[in-house]
Design an enzyme around this catalytic site. Sequence first.
Site, PDB file in Angstrom:
ATOM      1  N   ASP A  48      -1.471   3.629   0.762  1.00 24.60           N
ATOM      2  CA  ASP A  48      -1.896   3.108  -0.547  1.00 24.60           C
ATOM      3  C   ASP A  48      -3.415   2.979  -0.644  1.00 24.60           C
ATOM      4  O   ASP A  48      -3.927   2.119  -1.354  1.00 24.60           O
ATOM      5  CB  ASP A  48      -1.274   1.717  -0.787  1.00 24.60           C
ATOM      6  CG  ASP A  48       0.225   1.726  -0.589  1.00 24.60           C
ATOM      7  OD1 ASP A  48       0.870   2.624  -1.132  1.00 24.60           O
ATOM      8  OD2 ASP A  48       0.746   0.842   0.114  1.00 24.60           O
ATOM      9  N   SER A  67      -8.646   1.289  -2.584  1.00 28.93           N
ATOM     10  CA  SER A  67      -7.377   0.579  -2.456  1.00 28.93           C
ATOM     11  C   SER A  67      -6.583   0.834  -3.728  1.00 28.93           C
ATOM     12  O   SER A  67      -7.043   0.506  -4.819  1.00 28.93           O
ATOM     13  CB  SER A  67      -7.606  -0.922  -2.271  1.00 28.93           C
ATOM     14  OG  SER A  67      -6.384  -1.610  -2.379  1.00 28.93           O
ATOM     15  N   ARG A  68      -5.407   1.439  -3.594  1.00 28.40           N
ATOM     16  CA  ARG A  68      -4.627   1.776  -4.786  1.00 28.40           C
ATOM     17  C   ARG A  68      -3.890   0.560  -5.349  1.00 28.40           C
ATOM     18  O   ARG A  68      -3.259   0.656  -6.385  1.00 28.40           O
ATOM     19  CB  ARG A  68      -3.652   2.910  -4.470  1.00 28.40           C
ATOM     20  CG  ARG A  68      -4.390   4.190  -4.103  1.00 28.40           C
ATOM     21  CD  ARG A  68      -3.506   5.413  -4.016  1.00 28.40           C
ATOM     22  NE  ARG A  68      -4.321   6.538  -3.563  1.00 28.40           N
ATOM     23  CZ  ARG A  68      -4.362   7.000  -2.329  1.00 28.40           C
ATOM     24  NH1 ARG A  68      -3.613   6.432  -1.400  1.00 28.40           N
ATOM     25  NH2 ARG A  68      -5.118   8.018  -2.004  1.00 28.40           N
ATOM     26  N   VAL A  69      -3.972  -0.559  -4.638  1.00 30.09           N
ATOM     27  CA  VAL A  69      -3.416  -1.808  -5.174  1.00 30.09           C
ATOM     28  C   VAL A  69      -4.477  -2.502  -6.025  1.00 30.09           C
ATOM     29  O   VAL A  69      -4.183  -3.107  -7.048  1.00 30.09           O
ATOM     30  CB  VAL A  69      -2.932  -2.711  -4.021  1.00 30.09           C
ATOM     31  CG1 VAL A  69      -2.562  -4.090  -4.541  1.00 30.09           C
ATOM     32  CG2 VAL A  69      -1.743  -2.070  -3.329  1.00 30.09           C
TER      33      VAL A  69
END
Length: 503
Positions: free
Chosen positions: A339, A364-366
């Site tokens: 992620d 950070s894909r969050v």
Amino acid sequence: MAVKASENTEIIKKRIETYTKNIDISEVGMVLSVGDNVAKIYGLKNVMIGEMLEITPDVYGYVLNLEEDNVGVAILGEESYVKEGDTVKRTGKIAEVPVGKEIIGRVLDGLGRPIDGKSPIKTKEYSPIEKKGVGIVQRTKVKEPLYTGIKVIDALIPIGRGQRELIIGDRQTGKTAIAIDTILNQQDSGVYCIYVAIGQKQSSVSFIYDRLMKEGAMKYTAIIAANASDPTALQYFAPYSGVTMGEYFRDNGMHCLIIYDDLSKHAVAYRELSLLLKRPPGREAYPGDVFYLHSRLLERSAKLNDAHGGGSLTALPIVETQAGDVSAYIPTNVISITDGQIFLETDLFYAGVRPAVNAGLSVSRVGGDAQIKAMKQVSGGLRLSLAQYRELAAFSQFGADLDKTTQEMLSRGRMMSELLKQRQYDPMPIEKEVVLLFAANNGYLRDYKLTSVKEYEKELLLYIENNNPEIYKDIREQKAISDAVKFNLIASLDKFKNIFLED
């Protein structure tokens, strides 16, 4: 009194009817060949893939190949004990490891056996090392922060509980240092930690163990060590053993962080096993299922919803690159599974920027879901300004005349880069990170030389702790910079500025 023949017959019949001796029937085979920690076994027609075989009382094998007239087995133990012609027994069991809080504070091998010289591990539960990841219905979005205590990561590349964030870079750029600092920062957070060392030198693992002991982190940490001197099969097993132990905490409503150091060596161990078992080689001689090797491992990290206990398992896999080549086979595979990634750059490391995080290539894909509001308030625009600074710094080396705006951007970028530097083994609480970034964003560093930034940081944090500790308390509890907190913070920064400038 004489016994009649008919009575004798009745006694014999009853004995036959009540005869209950169990006959032990087990399928056995024979070792055809052995070498390089791999054996070929003949005669086990009903054996299963992934089954454990008993070769000697102390040495087991793990079935990896099912062929027409034999099975390929990875030897788990001392190969010198295994000879051609030895009898091999099926166990009917797949590989499993002990799980539970009993593993905490221990150093284990790739199959969960203690190697720290202490007492055997007595757990009530064992769990198979190969399992499916939890389904989409049991999961929920990643929304709780997992603080690393590293300013640049918590501000720019936030990690949430249940996330999989890759740490990638060349050797000797500080990848393990980030992982160890993250473990140290979990003190009193309720997060259990598992550090999986794959193919490392025994001295390196011993150093990490000593450091964690010194900092009091082994109270909530377990180490799985499959060292470079261990059989290849144990290096292959180690991450799966670690994630199985981590799942116990996740599935019982607790939180766990697992670090795989590193998956490049794990892929090499699997390639070695596969080639020895005569599996067809593909790109860079890796077998075709090397992507599945890591995807089935990392998919087991998750944040469970409240109906399933709300536990989480966060993964920080590490991958080593060659000369910064992130487009190589294993790095691209793991990047596509995770992620986001924290990219460590060699040039930054040797320029003294540590941790050497490249803000432009790291992601950070969050994102903001894993940040508290207070950090969002102070970190907005920081990534862009740092990336612009790096570009301008490269351009300004040519000695061109720069306008005032560009000079100010360069000056601010230098200050922020200096502020984001951090010593190893010195993680920082989130409230202190917020205070420092607030001070930088509001221009409190403009009046100081670059060489004074570290001293300013140290003195400011100490000043607030001694004179206005409620600022830290309010940020920690409210998770935001309210108007009242902002007022107190500005007043403290103004007072400190006058004191610091006088000194």
